[in-house]
Design a protein around this motif. Structure first.
Motif, PDB file in Angstrom:
ATOM      1  N   GLN A 347       8.619  35.691  -7.154  1.00 48.15           N
ATOM      2  CA  GLN A 347       7.583  34.704  -6.919  1.00 48.15           C
ATOM      3  C   GLN A 347       7.507  34.078  -8.504  1.00 48.15           C
ATOM      4  O   GLN A 347       8.087  34.527  -9.304  1.00 48.15           O
ATOM      5  CB  GLN A 347       6.337  35.418  -6.687  1.00 48.15           C
ATOM      6  N   ARG A 348       6.617  33.016  -8.525  1.00 45.76           N
ATOM      7  CA  ARG A 348       6.643  32.177  -9.758  1.00 45.76           C
ATOM      8  C   ARG A 348       5.561  33.037 -10.617  1.00 45.76           C
ATOM      9  O   ARG A 348       4.519  33.717  -9.959  1.00 45.76           O
ATOM     10  CB  ARG A 348       5.775  30.712  -9.640  1.00 45.76           C
ATOM     11  N   TRP A 380      10.430  32.036 -11.693  1.00 42.47           N
ATOM     12  CA  TRP A 380      10.286  31.946 -10.589  1.00 42.47           C
ATOM     13  C   TRP A 380      11.385  32.575  -9.444  1.00 42.47           C
ATOM     14  O   TRP A 380      11.923  33.124  -9.973  1.00 42.47           O
ATOM     15  CB  TRP A 380       9.912  30.406  -9.935  1.00 42.47           C
ATOM     16  N   SER A 429       0.022  26.380 -10.413  1.00 42.84           N
ATOM     17  CA  SER A 429       1.613  25.809 -10.142  1.00 42.84           C
ATOM     18  C   SER A 429       1.351  24.199  -9.857  1.00 42.84           C
ATOM     19  O   SER A 429       2.309  23.548 -10.466  1.00 42.84           O
ATOM     20  CB  SER A 429       2.070  26.419  -8.761  1.00 42.84           C
TER      21      SER A 429
END
Length: 432
Positions: A347-348, A380, A429
């Motif tokens: 995941q980021r 990411w 984000s």
């Protein structure tokens, strides 16, 4: 015009491991000149590219013909690709200058993934089934006719995992087209169509080579441990150096050398990715440049293995000496176990703290951690095009020790004890 009597080598788009080729050539007294194939450096590598290591930066000289006209005055001894970005440009320029390069009449088979597999198939080698597709509807028709999942959808003119989607059902095909069709890919080409292939099952391998005058030397063979990234792609978790005398290595090498001939690769570095299917080796793709993955000299030296860049520098400066090891073989000699370990991010997130990286020094096989991230860096979801977090090298005489250290690495990583991360929310984000 050359005035110092030294060899002059022009490196086109020397991004990624191109830095290692510059270091090796400079250490051999070669004057290294950098040339861009595009007006701007690709954004994905612009922050990590250091042109200061070159003796001269030629910048962007324009079209192939314009570059040939300008380089005629410099009289270079070689024009070579420093990365996948520069393959086509470097080969056309070298050919125009009358310098050694790969067979120009087969250049499409080295850049277009579809043409590549067709060229290998025509030469009687095992390949995936495939078709070019302009629309998702065409891909659905092909998949129904193929009648076996998964299938793979990818751009024709890119590299690595860019745009590659492993499709387990028709919805994945729609997703693949939505993500890649009519978009610019990693190498700057426009995806006006895609390709669909049957899925090659079995473990994945890399065979790296250096060629000169149609003779090939195998610099290193690796088994790659991949993991599936949410969304259908895959990313490497680690790479393990193989003994070239093993039967699996011999089979991979024999296939690869035949594929190089089919693709017209006669001069320079090449990086081939293969699957060992139940029926035997099959090509995924070959890049006519250095391996893009990490290639740091010190850990290779600790394992008693010259890098592919070192072998390439030998070919450019010492001629045919590159084509044999000290034992007279066309492959390297295995001396110690060497594994490259890559961080896995799903995941980021933002790096909150890096103190936990000090744990790595406790691993008995730990040799070094290259290009680590600092506090505040962004990570990411992983792909095999870029290695966020850097690469950890494990070197040891005992393969079981490396296996134990790799397990410990993953345990620390899963517990957040190496990079401490703060997930980035959707709102954050969007703002960034």
């Amino acid at each position: 015009m050359k005035t110092n009597g030294k060899k002059h080598v022009v490196i086109v788009d020397g991004y990624s491991t191109g830095r290692e080729l510059v270091r090796e050539l400079s250490g051999r007294g070669v004057t290294c000149l950098h040339l861009r194939s595009t007006p701007q450096i690709p954004s994905v590598v612009s922050k990590c590219f250091d042109v200061s290591v070159y003796d001269k930066d030629l910048g962007y000289l324009g079209t192939v013909d314009a570059a040939i006209d300008r380089l005629c005055v410099l009289c270079p001894d070689a024009v070579v690709a420093g990365s996948e970005w520069g393959v086509t440009f470097a080969e056309f320029v070298a050919d125009g200058l009358g310098l050694p390069t790969n067979r120009i009449e087969t250049i499409s088979a080295r850049r277009n993934r579809f043409d590549m597999i067709e060229a290998v198939r025509v030469h009687g080698l095992r390949t995936a089934d495939q078709a070019p597709v302009h629309t998702a509807e065409e891909a659905h028709v092909w998949a129904k006719r193929h009648r076996k999942w998964p299938v793979v959808v990818k751009p024709m003119l890119s590299a690595g995992s860019d745009g590659v989607v492993i499709c387990n059902h028709h919805a994945d095909i729609d997703h693949a087209f939505a993500q890649a069709l009519y978009r610019e890919n990693l190498l700057g080409s426009f995806n006006d169509r895609l390709m669909i292939q049957s899925y090659l099952s079995g473990p994945q391998f890399i065979v790296n080579t250096v060629s000169r005058g149609g003779r090939h030397f195998v610099s290193d063979v690796w088994q790659v441990a991949y993991r599936v990234v949410p969304g259908g792609s895959s990313a490497p978790g680690s790479m393990t150096l193989l003994d070239p005398s093993r039967p699996v290595s011999r089979d991979l090498v024999a296939y690869t050398l035949a594929a190089l001939r089919a693709l017209g690769i006669e001069n320079g570095a090449a990086h081939s990715e293969l699957r060992m299917t139940p029926q035997g080796p099959a090509l995924i793709e070959t890049g006519a440049s250095l391996m893009g993955e990490a290639m740091d000299a010190a850990p290779y030296q600790a394992a008693g293995l010259p890098t592919q860049a070192s072998r390439y520098a030998d070919a450019l400066t010492a001629g045919n000496a590159v084509n044999c090891s000290a034992q007279g073989e066309n492959t390297y000699v295995f001396k110690r176990n060497l594994v490259k370990v890559f961080f896995e991010f799903d995941q980021r997130a933002t790096v909150r703290d890096t103190d936990g990286l000090s744990k790595l020094k406790a691993l008995p096989s730990f040799h070094g951690h290259y290009r680590s991230l600092g506090k505040g860096a962004q990570v990411w979801r992983g792909s095999d095009s870029l290695f966020f977090g850097g690469v950890v090298y494990l070197v040891h005489d005992d393969p079981k020790q490396i296996e134990a250290d790799l397990r410990q690495f993953r345990e620390w990583e899963s517990a957040g004890e190496l990079y401490a991360l703060d997930p980035v929310t959707t709102e954050e984000s969007l703002v960034s």
